[in-house]
Enzyme design. Structure first.
Site, PDB file in Angstrom:
ATOM      1  N   HIS A  37       0.803  -1.418  -0.659  1.00  0.00           N
ATOM      2  CA  HIS A  37      -0.139  -0.168   0.275  1.00  0.00           C
ATOM      3  C   HIS A  37       1.061   1.118   0.004  1.00  0.00           C
ATOM      4  CE1 HIS A  37      -2.788  -2.626   2.086  1.00  0.00           C
ATOM      5  NE2 HIS A  37      -3.348  -2.127   0.961  1.00  0.00           N
ATOM      6  N   GLN A  61     -18.556  -5.320  -1.634  1.00  0.00           N
ATOM      7  CA  GLN A  61     -17.058  -6.389  -2.364  1.00  0.00           C
ATOM      8  C   GLN A  61     -16.971  -7.708  -1.576  1.00  0.00           C
ATOM      9  OE1 GLN A  61     -14.018  -3.367  -2.443  1.00  0.00           O
ATOM     10  NE2 GLN A  61     -13.096  -5.127  -2.782  1.00  0.00           N
ATOM     11  N   GLN A 153      -8.813  -6.333 -11.024  1.00  0.00           N
ATOM     12  CA  GLN A 153      -9.134  -4.684 -10.503  1.00  0.00           C
ATOM     13  C   GLN A 153      -9.091  -3.754 -11.339  1.00  0.00           C
ATOM     14  OE1 GLN A 153     -10.205  -3.840  -6.425  1.00  0.00           O
ATOM     15  NE2 GLN A 153      -8.034  -3.411  -6.473  1.00  0.00           N
ATOM     16  N   LEU A 184       2.900  -9.391  -0.936  1.00  0.00           N
ATOM     17  CA  LEU A 184       2.235  -9.054   0.570  1.00  0.00           C
ATOM     18  C   LEU A 184       0.472  -8.486  -0.149  1.00  0.00           C
ATOM     19  CD1 LEU A 184       5.018  -6.189   1.000  1.00  0.00           C
ATOM     20  CD2 LEU A 184       3.991  -8.377   2.355  1.00  0.00           C
TER      21      LEU A 184
HETATM   22  P1  AMP Z   1      -6.798  -3.961  -0.600  1.00  0.00           P
HETATM   23  O1  AMP Z   1      -6.385  -2.621   0.311  1.00  0.00           O
HETATM   24  O2  AMP Z   1      -6.036  -5.147  -0.068  1.00  0.00           O
HETATM   25  O3  AMP Z   1      -8.490  -3.445  -1.318  1.00  0.00           O
HETATM   26  O4  AMP Z   1      -6.107  -2.943  -1.622  1.00  0.00           O
HETATM   27  C1  AMP Z   1      -5.699  -1.456  -2.052  1.00  0.00           C
HETATM   28  C2  AMP Z   1      -4.453  -1.024  -3.440  1.00  0.00           C
HETATM   29  O5  AMP Z   1      -4.183  -1.385  -2.331  1.00  0.00           O
HETATM   30  C3  AMP Z   1      -5.451  -2.332  -4.301  1.00  0.00           C
HETATM   31  O6  AMP Z   1      -4.867  -1.264  -5.372  1.00  0.00           O
HETATM   32  C4  AMP Z   1      -4.465  -3.194  -4.433  1.00  0.00           C
HETATM   33  O7  AMP Z   1      -3.740  -3.160  -5.466  1.00  0.00           O
HETATM   34  C5  AMP Z   1      -2.834  -2.715  -3.801  1.00  0.00           C
HETATM   35  N1  AMP Z   1      -2.039  -3.880  -3.416  1.00  0.00           N
HETATM   36  C6  AMP Z   1      -2.696  -4.341  -2.419  1.00  0.00           C
HETATM   37  N2  AMP Z   1      -1.534  -5.356  -1.938  1.00  0.00           N
HETATM   38  C7  AMP Z   1      -0.139  -4.879  -3.416  1.00  0.00           C
HETATM   39  C8  AMP Z   1       0.999  -5.763  -3.320  1.00  0.00           C
HETATM   40  N3  AMP Z   1       1.656  -6.104  -3.027  1.00  0.00           N
HETATM   41  N4  AMP Z   1       1.755  -4.509  -4.259  1.00  0.00           N
HETATM   42  C9  AMP Z   1       0.948  -3.723  -4.812  1.00  0.00           C
HETATM   43  N5  AMP Z   1      -0.226  -3.195  -4.980  1.00  0.00           N
HETATM   44  C10 AMP Z   1      -0.572  -3.905  -4.303  1.00  0.00           C
END
Ligand code: AMP
Length: 285
Positions: A37, A61, A153, A184
């Site tokens: 993040h 979701q 997504q 991650l």
């Molecule tokens: P989430 O909190 O899991 O909904 O993710 C929020 C944003 O962070 C989304 O755009 C995800 O694709 C991105 N994200 C989550 N994990 C990673 C990662 N390991 N590497 C890059 N982006 C990430």
């Protein structure tokens, strides 16, 4: 760094930030933040944008109430990380702030959402598209940053902003991995030590396929089989899908040509994990 709980407060902040004339970026998240993040925040900052991060575990979701309830929530820790990263504003609304009791307008994504995560999690992308449209409409950013970790997504959001003419530039941010190769994810916290060990087979399989691609292999069947063989070495892993797709329309191809990715999803310890790798000559794993 200011923390806003209501749409009204956020709008006031946006008005003031717009008057300052800065470019603004929004990074939508569900919290329980990690280095992945924070790398999205850095991507926004590389455009000299003032960064707002939203933290909202979006109920619409999740297709399983239990998954929603079990989703980790650690707001105080998240705020400390964002403060340190130089974020200007955090929007952390309650469920009722975004979905009032009379809420009934949904955004229905098209063919990009039908397979993979969309097939396994009915209504997932409808929930994602609706909340992303709401957040973009509230924050009116110049840029919004999404991670390549959730590649399907990312493509759906790119299509959404184009179709609805939202006037925001979507920035793609590279997937960030842990030292052992595992992508991650906030969900990794729910893995047992043995599950964590098993989870490594996913990134390992993808890396083997990527290396075979770099070595000249172009058969999707072969590349896919390298990943599946690696997953089969781990009895704790249940494979949902492994697919070689074209990045643009996420269609599966027999032979890799142009920009392609391998997308994969598995379940370990009843935790769903997704990962992907770009089939490009430049190593990304
Ligand atoms: P989430 O909190 O899991 O909904 O993710 C929020 C944003 O962070 C989304 O755009 C995800 O694709 C991105 N994200 C989550 N994990 C990673 C990662 N390991 N590497 C890059 N982006 C990430």
């Amino acid at each position: 760094m200011q923390v806003y709980r209501s749409c009204q407060e956020l709008r006031e902040y946006i008005g003031a930030a717009a008057a300052r004339g800065h470019q603004r970026a929004l990074v939508p998240t569900m919290g329980s933040l990690h280095r992945g993040h924070i790398s999205l925040v850095r991507t926004a900052q590389s455009r000299q944008a003032e960064v707002a991060v939203s933290i909202f575990v979006n109920p619409s979701q999740f297709n399983q109430r239990e998954d929603f309830e079990k989703y980790p929530r650690e707001l105080e820790r998240d705020l400390a990380l964002l403060q340190e990263a130089g974020v200007s504003a955090v929007f952390a609304p309650s469920e009722s702030e975004l979905y009032g009791p009379a809420f009934q307008s949904w955004i229905e994504p098209g063919s990009l959402s039908e397979r993979f995560e969309g097939a396994s999690r009915k209504g997932h992308f409808r929930g994602v598209c609706t909340v992303v449209a709401m957040l973009l409409n509230l924050a009116r950013p110049h840029y919004a940053v999404f991670g390549e970790k959730d590649f399907q997504q990312l493509r759906i959001v790119e299509q959404l902003t184009q179709d609805l003419k939202l006037g925001v530039e979507i920035l793609r941010s590279p997937l960030v991995r842990d030292e052992d190769g595992v992508a991650l994810s906030s969900r990794n916290a729910r893995l047992s030590p043995r599950g964590r060990e098993a989870a490594r087979a996913l990134s390992r399989g993808l890396r083997i396929a990527r290396d075979a691609f770099i070595g000249g292999e172009r058969s999707a069947l072969k590349l896919r089989s390298y990943v599946i063989e690696m997953l089969q070495t781990e009895p704790l892993i249940a494979t949902d899908y492994v697919a070689v797709v074209r990045e643009g329309d996420l269609q599966e191809l027999p032979t890799v040509a142009g920009n392609c990715r391998i997308l994969a999803a598995v379940t370990v310890d009843s935790v769903r994990l997704i990962d992907n790798v770009a089939l490009t000559e430049k190593p990304a794993l």
